[in-house]
Scaffold this active site. Structure first.
Site, short mmCIF file in Angstrom:
data_model
loop_
_atom_site.label_atom_id
_atom_site.label_comp_id
_atom_site.label_asym_id
_atom_site.label_seq_id
_atom_site.Cartn_x
_atom_site.Cartn_y
_atom_site.Cartn_z
N ASP A 120 16.00 -35.46 15.25
CA ASP A 120 17.07 -36.45 15.44
C ASP A 120 16.91 -37.24 16.74
OD1 ASP A 120 19.34 -37.80 14.73
OD2 ASP A 120 20.74 -36.23 15.36
N HIS B 182 11.64 -44.72 14.74
CA HIS B 182 11.12 -43.93 13.61
C HIS B 182 9.59 -43.88 13.67
CE1 HIS B 182 15.10 -43.61 12.13
NE2 HIS B 182 15.21 -44.85 11.69
N LEU C 176 -1.46 -23.79 7.54
CA LEU C 176 -0.06 -24.09 7.83
C LEU C 176 0.57 -24.75 6.62
CD1 LEU C 176 2.32 -24.60 9.97
CD2 LEU C 176 1.29 -26.83 10.29
C1 IPE Z 1 20.08 -35.41 10.34
O1 IPE Z 1 20.20 -36.47 11.24
C2 IPE Z 1 19.10 -35.76 9.27
C3 IPE Z 1 17.72 -35.87 9.69
C4 IPE Z 1 17.25 -35.62 10.88
C5 IPE Z 1 16.80 -36.28 8.67
P1 IPE Z 1 21.39 -37.52 11.11
O2 IPE Z 1 21.26 -38.44 12.25
O3 IPE Z 1 21.41 -38.11 9.76
O4 IPE Z 1 22.66 -36.58 11.26
P2 IPE Z 1 24.16 -36.92 11.66
O5 IPE Z 1 24.63 -38.04 10.78
O6 IPE Z 1 24.17 -37.32 13.10
O7 IPE Z 1 24.92 -35.65 11.44
C1 IPE Z 2 16.54 -39.20 12.98
O1 IPE Z 2 16.89 -40.15 13.91
C2 IPE Z 2 15.77 -39.77 11.81
C3 IPE Z 2 16.52 -39.83 10.56
C4 IPE Z 2 17.72 -39.36 10.36
C5 IPE Z 2 15.87 -40.47 9.44
P1 IPE Z 2 18.17 -41.07 13.73
O2 IPE Z 2 17.80 -42.28 12.96
O3 IPE Z 2 19.30 -40.29 13.18
O4 IPE Z 2 18.47 -41.48 15.24
P2 IPE Z 2 19.87 -41.49 15.96
O5 IPE Z 2 20.51 -40.15 15.74
O6 IPE Z 2 20.68 -42.59 15.36
O7 IPE Z 2 19.53 -41.72 17.40
MG MG Z 3 20.75 -39.16 14.01
#
Ligand code: IPE
Ligand code: IPE
Ligand code: MG
Length: 275
Positions: free
Chosen positions: A37, A54, A148
């Site tokens: 995240d 990303h 792995l």
């Molecule tokens: C969780 O991250 C999902 C992934 C890392 C793929 P999100 O950014 O979607 O989670 P929330 O919305 O903050 O809970």
């Molecule tokens: C995690 O990073 C990747 C996915 C959920 C696909 P985020 O896109 O949720 O990044 P933040 O949490 O908004 O910083």
């Molecule tokens: Mg996120």
């Protein structure tokens, strides 16, 4: 044996030493699961678009996968896209699916040469055809690899997983194949999408959020949690080593008494019997 290299850089001696120290310490997690995240915030803090974060996140995936393979971690499960992530703006979802397809294409041979097996959990059929094709190809190409197991959770959610397992079990009950009274933990585990994978020993979440966001809800029952403020694109092997070190310092009790306490209690019991 051929050295493992996904990042196309030669492993530094200092890194080899760090890995050797962790291995020597013992209790290396067999299965690490990661909620990757913070890509968006990482990009925004640099004045960039979220998609930039990303992209940078893919470099972290490569580095962490390589380090896990080098150390002998057997399973790495990465939460890459949740069921709920479909609710994001179309532009971001498109950027993510395109990035998935292009990364798979680029990394396929590299994963194969390094004896890494790719698997997925989640509703893969919700992804565009191109993604599905790339996934199928890499999964087939790497299916006999065993160093792995890299499992990507894609359009995954823990509740979806449990719901599907319940449906499969209900069908078997309906057909008279199993008695509802015989349903136990193992049987439920065997009907989840992770049937072939042991439960994670360690779950890492980056970007300082203290929630599971519908990740492996059943499977994380006794996993050790590690949360770091670091955003995913900055989470590289040194951060992973910190997480593993923290895991190794912990005592997993699974509801029992700690080892020390067990010894003390056993002594008291003997004293009671002998006085
Ligand atoms: C969780 O991250 C999902 C992934 C890392 C793929 P999100 O950014 O979607 O989670 P929330 O919305 O903050 O809970
Ligand atoms: C995690 O990073 C990747 C996915 C959920 C696909 P985020 O896109 O949720 O990044 P933040 O949490 O908004 O910083
Ligand atoms: Mg996120």
């Amino acid at each position: 044996m051929k050295p493992i290299s996904l990042t196309n850089t030669e492993q530094k001696d200092s890194d080899k030493q760090l890995q050797a120290q962790l291995i020597e310490q013992g209790q290396l997690p067999e299965h690490i699961a990661i909620i990757m995240d913070g890509n968006g915030r990482w990009a925004k803090s640099r004045g960039n678009l979220r998609s930039f974060g990303h992209k940078a996140g893919v470099d972290s995936v490569r580095d962490i996968t390589e380090a896990c393979a080098q150390m002998g971690v057997k399973y790495l499960t990465l939460y890459a896209f949740s069921t709920e992530n479909w609710r994001r703006p179309k532009m971001e979802v498109n950027a993510l699916t395109r990035l998935l397809a292009s990364s798979l294409r680029k990394e396929a041979d590299n994963l194969n040469e390094n004896d890494i097996r790719l698997e997925t959990i989640g509703q893969i059929d919700r992804f565009p055809d191109k993604c599905q094709r790339e996934l199928k190809e890499v999964i087939e190409l790497t299916q006999d690899n065993s160093r792995l197991n890299l499992c990507l959770a894609l359009s995954y959610s823990g509740r979806w997983d449990i719901k599907e397992a319940v449906k499969r079990l209900a069908r078997r009950v309906k057909s008279g194949e199993i008695d509802p009274e015989d349903i136990n933990d193992e049987m439920i585990s065997c009907h989840l999408s992770t049937a072939d994978i042991p439960d994670p020993d360690l779950i890492i979440r980056t970007s300082g959020e203290y929630r599971l966001s519908n990740f492996l809800l059943w499977q994380l029952a006794y996993s050790e949690l590690y949360i770091t403020e670091t955003y995913w694109p900055d989470f590289r092997r040194k951060e992973l080593y910190k997480a593993i070190h923290s895991f190794q310092e912990r005592e997993r009790r699974f509801g029992k008494l700690s080892k020390d306490e067990q010894k003390k209690q056993a002594k008291l019991h003997v004293q009671e019997l002998t006085t």
